[in-house]
Design a protein around this motif. Structure first.
Motif, PDB file in Angstrom:
ATOM      1  N   GLY A   1       0.745  -1.283   0.000  1.00  0.00           N
ATOM      2  CA  GLY A   1      -0.077   0.045  -0.164  1.00  0.00           C
ATOM      3  C   GLY A   1       0.748   1.214   0.179  1.00  0.00           C
TER       4      GLY A   1
ATOM      5  N   TYR B   1      -5.428   3.716   7.322  1.00  0.00           N
ATOM      6  CA  TYR B   1      -4.728   2.659   8.090  1.00  0.00           C
ATOM      7  C   TYR B   1      -5.487   2.093   9.048  1.00  0.00           C
TER       8      TYR B   1
ATOM      9  N   VAL C   1     -11.765  -0.684   7.016  1.00  0.00           N
ATOM     10  CA  VAL C   1     -12.515  -0.971   6.219  1.00  0.00           C
ATOM     11  C   VAL C   1     -13.699  -1.859   5.966  1.00  0.00           C
TER      12      VAL C   1
ATOM     13  N   TYR D   1      -8.172 -16.873   3.688  1.00  0.00           N
ATOM     14  CA  TYR D   1      -7.585 -16.148   2.838  1.00  0.00           C
ATOM     15  C   TYR D   1      -7.729 -16.122   1.289  1.00  0.00           C
TER      16      TYR D   1
ATOM     17  N   ILE E   1       5.596 -11.408  -2.037  1.00  0.00           N
ATOM     18  CA  ILE E   1       6.097 -10.089  -2.086  1.00  0.00           C
ATOM     19  C   ILE E   1       6.654  -9.935  -0.409  1.00  0.00           C
TER      20      ILE E   1
ATOM     21  N   ASP F   1       5.629  -6.951   5.433  1.00  0.00           N
ATOM     22  CA  ASP F   1       5.522  -7.445   7.024  1.00  0.00           C
ATOM     23  C   ASP F   1       4.629  -8.729   7.029  1.00  0.00           C
TER      24      ASP F   1
HETATM   25  P1  NAP Z   1       0.972  -5.486   5.165  1.00  0.00           P
HETATM   26  O1  NAP Z   1       2.388  -5.331   4.922  1.00  0.00           O
HETATM   27  O2  NAP Z   1       0.700  -6.581   6.360  1.00  0.00           O
HETATM   28  O3  NAP Z   1       0.142  -4.224   5.376  1.00  0.00           O
HETATM   29  C1  NAP Z   1      -1.273  -4.260   5.589  1.00  0.00           C
HETATM   30  C2  NAP Z   1      -1.852  -2.975   5.359  1.00  0.00           C
HETATM   31  O4  NAP Z   1      -3.383  -3.065   5.758  1.00  0.00           O
HETATM   32  C3  NAP Z   1      -1.426  -2.021   6.469  1.00  0.00           C
HETATM   33  O5  NAP Z   1      -1.354  -0.723   5.963  1.00  0.00           O
HETATM   34  C4  NAP Z   1      -2.611  -2.108   7.485  1.00  0.00           C
HETATM   35  O6  NAP Z   1      -2.807  -1.115   8.367  1.00  0.00           O
HETATM   36  C5  NAP Z   1      -3.638  -2.576   6.557  1.00  0.00           C
HETATM   37  N1  NAP Z   1      -5.088  -2.999   7.114  1.00  0.00           N
HETATM   38  C6  NAP Z   1      -5.109  -4.179   7.625  1.00  0.00           C
HETATM   39  N2  NAP Z   1      -6.161  -4.479   7.927  1.00  0.00           N
HETATM   40  C7  NAP Z   1      -7.171  -3.269   7.991  1.00  0.00           C
HETATM   41  C8  NAP Z   1      -8.486  -2.839   8.077  1.00  0.00           C
HETATM   42  N3  NAP Z   1      -9.517  -3.738   8.542  1.00  0.00           N
HETATM   43  N4  NAP Z   1      -8.746  -1.438   7.674  1.00  0.00           N
HETATM   44  C9  NAP Z   1      -7.848  -0.783   6.993  1.00  0.00           C
HETATM   45  N5  NAP Z   1      -6.562  -1.098   6.926  1.00  0.00           N
HETATM   46  C10 NAP Z   1      -6.171  -2.302   7.234  1.00  0.00           C
HETATM   47  O7  NAP Z   1       0.438  -6.320   4.054  1.00  0.00           O
HETATM   48  P2  NAP Z   1       0.929  -6.129   2.236  1.00  0.00           P
HETATM   49  O8  NAP Z   1       1.796  -7.574   2.450  1.00  0.00           O
HETATM   50  O9  NAP Z   1       1.399  -4.962   1.910  1.00  0.00           O
HETATM   51  O10 NAP Z   1      -0.209  -6.519   1.652  1.00  0.00           O
HETATM   52  C11 NAP Z   1      -1.241  -5.594   0.818  1.00  0.00           C
HETATM   53  C12 NAP Z   1      -2.157  -6.543   0.119  1.00  0.00           C
HETATM   54  O11 NAP Z   1      -1.693  -7.358  -0.715  1.00  0.00           O
HETATM   55  C13 NAP Z   1      -3.012  -7.305   0.935  1.00  0.00           C
HETATM   56  O12 NAP Z   1      -4.654  -7.231   0.474  1.00  0.00           O
HETATM   57  C14 NAP Z   1      -2.542  -8.900   0.916  1.00  0.00           C
HETATM   58  O13 NAP Z   1      -3.491  -9.569   0.931  1.00  0.00           O
HETATM   59  C15 NAP Z   1      -2.167  -8.485  -0.782  1.00  0.00           C
HETATM   60  N6  NAP Z   1      -0.991  -9.546  -1.236  1.00  0.00           N
HETATM   61  C16 NAP Z   1       0.016  -9.441  -0.443  1.00  0.00           C
HETATM   62  C17 NAP Z   1       1.218 -10.548  -0.801  1.00  0.00           C
HETATM   63  C18 NAP Z   1       2.333 -10.560  -0.171  1.00  0.00           C
HETATM   64  O14 NAP Z   1       3.019 -11.471  -0.453  1.00  0.00           O
HETATM   65  N7  NAP Z   1       2.794  -9.678   0.853  1.00  0.00           N
HETATM   66  C19 NAP Z   1       0.928 -11.458  -1.725  1.00  0.00           C
HETATM   67  C20 NAP Z   1      -0.538 -11.407  -2.336  1.00  0.00           C
HETATM   68  C21 NAP Z   1      -1.386 -10.583  -2.103  1.00  0.00           C
HETATM   69  P3  NAP Z   1      -1.937  -0.754   9.754  1.00  0.00           P
HETATM   70  O15 NAP Z   1      -0.491  -0.561   9.200  1.00  0.00           O
HETATM   71  O16 NAP Z   1      -2.723   0.257  10.335  1.00  0.00           O
HETATM   72  O17 NAP Z   1      -2.038  -2.149  10.440  1.00  0.00           O
END
Ligand code: NAP
Length: 247
Positions: free
Chosen positions: A18, A36, A64, A155, A188, A191
């Motif tokens: 994000g 956030y 959200v 998930y 990716i 965290d």
């Molecule tokens: P991340 O580093 O864990 O960050 C998650 C983000 O979502 C944080 O900004 C968190 O806010 C916010 N968040 C979580 N629950 C929320 C809620 N209920 N309302 C509003 N904000 C919320 O995750 P990421 O790896 O960047 O992943 C981002 C997206 O990509 C997700 O949808 C994930 O499923 C998808 N994705 C990730 C990967 C991967 O390998 N990393 C692969 C495929 C898809 P806070 O900072 O305030 O906690």
């Protein structure tokens, strides 16, 4: 890509993918409204990074999965910038467990944040985008939504659901200049994946033809492309950003 004069909402813009999306859109001149869930310090860090690129940013606390808070988010965006042109549904969580051990609470939490959250945000911006006859919605799905993954029934359901919603809304809004697409990242470095064991990371890397894990910026560039004016004739698509993992 040029986003001058455009306003983007990026959910979960405080960290990881994000934050990279916020910066990519800011590079093109977009006003960025990020939300956030609890990490205000990280959200303010994103705001400063966006401003350092010469763009405007606003951080809003918003769970959200709560419709009143989502309406507060879109209200804050229109109050600050007058319009919403781009929505990136990025906020997401995991609560991994094998199905037989997965609690109802773990299932519900993931569906609420990942699936219902995207639904509420799309609902909150759709009327505005229809009136403008312009909009770009980009949803974060996952290779797990395409292929499934042991330990991630909740998930996988949420991310497969995101694809179904993307295609359905794309059909509803296509005639009015609003596109709805999804990206499906692979593994990716954020965290979210930092909690995995070295063995799990090595196994994942072994299944990636490009031989490396992805960076948040790899995903952000694809999101920015789908959020740009260049994609006016692309809707209802799922773009994998995974180093070839899900071919
Ligand atoms: P991340 O580093 O864990 O960050 C998650 C983000 O979502 C944080 O900004 C968190 O806010 C916010 N968040 C979580 N629950 C929320 C809620 N209920 N309302 C509003 N904000 C919320 O995750 P990421 O790896 O960047 O992943 C981002 C997206 O990509 C997700 O949808 C994930 O499923 C998808 N994705 C990730 C990967 C991967 O390998 N990393 C692969 C495929 C898809 P806070 O900072 O305030 O906690």
């Amino acid at each position: 890509m040029d986003f001058t004069g455009k306003t983007a909402i990026v959910t979960g813009g405080s960290r990881g993918i994000g934050r990279a999306v916020c910066l990519e859109l800011a590079k093109g001149g977009a006003n960025v409204v990020l939300c956030y869930a609890g990490n205000e310090a990280a959200a303010q860090e994103t705001v400063r990074a966006v401003e350092a690129l010469g763009a405007k940013a606003l951080a809003v606390h918003c769970d959200v999965s709560d419709s009143a808070q989502v309406n507060g988010l879109t209200g804050a965006a229109t109050a600050a910038f007058g319009q919403i042109d781009i929505l990136v549904n990025n906020a997401g969580i995991t609560r991994d467990n094998l199905l037989m051990r997965m609690s109802e609470a773990e299932f519900d939490a993931v569906i609420a944040a990942n699936l219902k959250g995207a639904f509420l945000c799309m609902k909150a911006v759709s009327r505005l985008m229809l009136k403008q006859r312009y909009g770009r919605i980009v949803n974060l799905s996952s290779v797990v939504g395409l292929r499934g993954n042991a330990g991630q029934v909740n998930y996988a359901a949420s991310k497969a659901g995101v694809i179904g919603m993307t295609k359905s809304l794309a059909k509803e809004l296509a005639a009015r200049g609003v596109t709805v697409n999804a990206v499906a990242p692979g593994f990716i470095e954020t965290d979210m994946t930092a909690v995995l064991s070295d063995a799990a990371r090595a196994a994942a890397q072994g299944g990636i033809p490009m031989g490396r894990l992805g960076a948040p910026e790899d995903v952000a560039k694809a999101v920015a492309f789908l959020a740009s004016d260049e994609t006016a004739y692309i809707t209802g698509q799922v773009l994998a950003v995974d180093g070839g993992m899900a071919m």
